[in-house]
Design an enzyme around this catalytic site. Sequence first.
Site, PDB file in Angstrom:
ATOM      1  N   CYS A   1      -8.028  -8.650 -28.785  1.00  0.00           N
ATOM      2  CA  CYS A   1      -6.686  -8.081 -28.852  1.00  0.00           C
ATOM      3  C   CYS A   1      -6.128  -8.004 -30.264  1.00  0.00           C
ATOM      4  O   CYS A   1      -5.057  -7.429 -30.477  1.00  0.00           O
ATOM      5  CB  CYS A   1      -5.732  -8.900 -27.974  1.00  0.00           C
ATOM      6  SG  CYS A   1      -5.585 -10.624 -28.496  1.00  0.00           S
TER       7      CYS A   1
ATOM      8  N   ARG B   1       2.813 -15.985 -19.909  1.00  0.00           N
ATOM      9  CA  ARG B   1       1.809 -15.367 -20.799  1.00  0.00           C
ATOM     10  C   ARG B   1       1.631 -13.902 -20.380  1.00  0.00           C
ATOM     11  O   ARG B   1       0.721 -13.557 -19.634  1.00  0.00           O
ATOM     12  CB  ARG B   1       0.486 -16.120 -20.697  1.00  0.00           C
ATOM     13  CG  ARG B   1      -0.586 -15.666 -21.693  1.00  0.00           C
ATOM     14  CD  ARG B   1      -1.814 -16.543 -21.544  1.00  0.00           C
ATOM     15  NE  ARG B   1      -2.776 -16.337 -22.600  1.00  0.00           N
ATOM     16  CZ  ARG B   1      -3.838 -15.544 -22.506  1.00  0.00           C
ATOM     17  NH1 ARG B   1      -4.069 -14.864 -21.391  1.00  0.00           N
ATOM     18  NH2 ARG B   1      -4.682 -15.415 -23.516  1.00  0.00           N
TER      19      ARG B   1
ATOM     20  N   ARG C   1       0.604 -10.177 -20.212  1.00  0.00           N
ATOM     21  CA  ARG C   1      -0.505  -9.339 -20.649  1.00  0.00           C
ATOM     22  C   ARG C   1      -0.397  -7.994 -19.945  1.00  0.00           C
ATOM     23  O   ARG C   1       0.167  -7.889 -18.854  1.00  0.00           O
ATOM     24  CB  ARG C   1      -1.860  -9.992 -20.305  1.00  0.00           C
ATOM     25  CG  ARG C   1      -2.197 -11.209 -21.153  1.00  0.00           C
ATOM     26  CD  ARG C   1      -2.367 -10.835 -22.612  1.00  0.00           C
ATOM     27  NE  ARG C   1      -2.769 -11.936 -23.467  1.00  0.00           N
ATOM     28  CZ  ARG C   1      -1.943 -12.738 -24.107  1.00  0.00           C
ATOM     29  NH1 ARG C   1      -0.625 -12.577 -23.950  1.00  0.00           N
ATOM     30  NH2 ARG C   1      -2.378 -13.690 -24.898  1.00  0.00           N
TER      31      ARG C   1
END
Length: 447
Positions: free
Chosen positions: A70, A153, A155
């Site tokens: 990423c 988190r 994403r």
Amino acid sequence: MRFIDLFAGLGGFHVALQKLGHECVFASELDKNLQELYERNFGMRPYGDIRLVPIDSIPRHDILCAGSPCQPFSKAGNQQGFDCPKWGDLFDHVLRILKFHKPEYVILENVPNLERHNNGTTWALLKRNLEEAGYDVRTKHLSPHQYGIPQIRERVFIVGSRSGLKGFQWPEEIEATHLSIRTVLDEYPQDAKVISHQVRKCLEVWQAFINKFPEKEELPSFPIWSMEFGATYPFENETPYALSPQKLTSYRGSHGIPLNSCSAVTQMDLLPSYARTTEEKFPHWKVQFIQQNREFYERHKQWIIPWISHILEFPPSLQKLEWNCKGEHRNIWDYVIQIRASGVRIKRPTTAPSLIAMTTTQVPIIGWEQRYMTPRECSRLQSLNELAHLPKAPTRAFKALGNAVNAYVVQLIAASLICSPFDNHSVIITSELPPFYINDHPGYVNV
């Protein structure tokens, strides 16, 4: 069905799809240590650099899974995107495999900034390439805490199907009103690293700061930058860099140090690191934080001035505090703590900070036990607790876990995406508990 696991890491995609009954027929992973670990956990050794693998040697498969590096798209990196010399071309190789093998499904995971990178043009290009390869595509930003796992988190997940996504639905979120990081923690684990003397002393200094703060006033929601206490250098309309060294001598730098007390060469060293930039003007957010801290200091300097001397011995990352527990009682040791370059973060014990490819000093600290989380505890946050083997070196373990995809979130997505060959309806997973150990009892999933 048969699936391939690209940029496999610890094998989050493998864990997820294997639980749904699918078979991994190929994996790739550049890191040789993770290749060995993957083989120990799953009985198959991943190939190395996917760019060097002949495309016709990759077995036929129905599902392509990939969580490519990423860094080219992360806000924390240089954001070079497809121009990144090391990782920028990896999506091209995913597309190359999709066009050659034409698997029915594709599941990709990356940082949320992928969709925003380069004002959205990066994602527009990738989406167009996926559609030209024959896939109906959808995206959604998801976080483990939306499904009962105590970690925030976010994403971006990208799903695609050659036969369309008309019946596909993203997993339904559950009410997470009682999330607690304690559900993934062991009690005083023997392998836990205790906080250093320096970190303990620094937290005690910040606790003294909190104890002196007026009880009837809320602690600031903005980051507290102690280096602004007593500073007077210009920041609103110009930066220190924009002034001549001679003009700067009439100002004060970090923690009120006079800038006429040193030579012009070392003058900038007496400023906070974030003020040493070579730009003519600071961005709005930085101006706002500096202004808030200076106004805060003016209101409270009577008790701050005798406190300042205690914070000076620590490095800059320990001289900043983010209190993310508004309205809660004011005892640092009752919370989850994380030390980042941006400062000391104090968070409620409901969720862990986002796991990143972190150094051991950035691992969340369990305040009430004054120690860092262990790799095994962090693996539960990524729904990888059932892996028999993790990297032995803590630094490698935390890095791999920070790069991993959350297996349970992938499992929910894949269950909804991949149709049953018998009834042509999506499999729906409902979960009362996420798949990590709670009070020594495993969570369970009903299919």
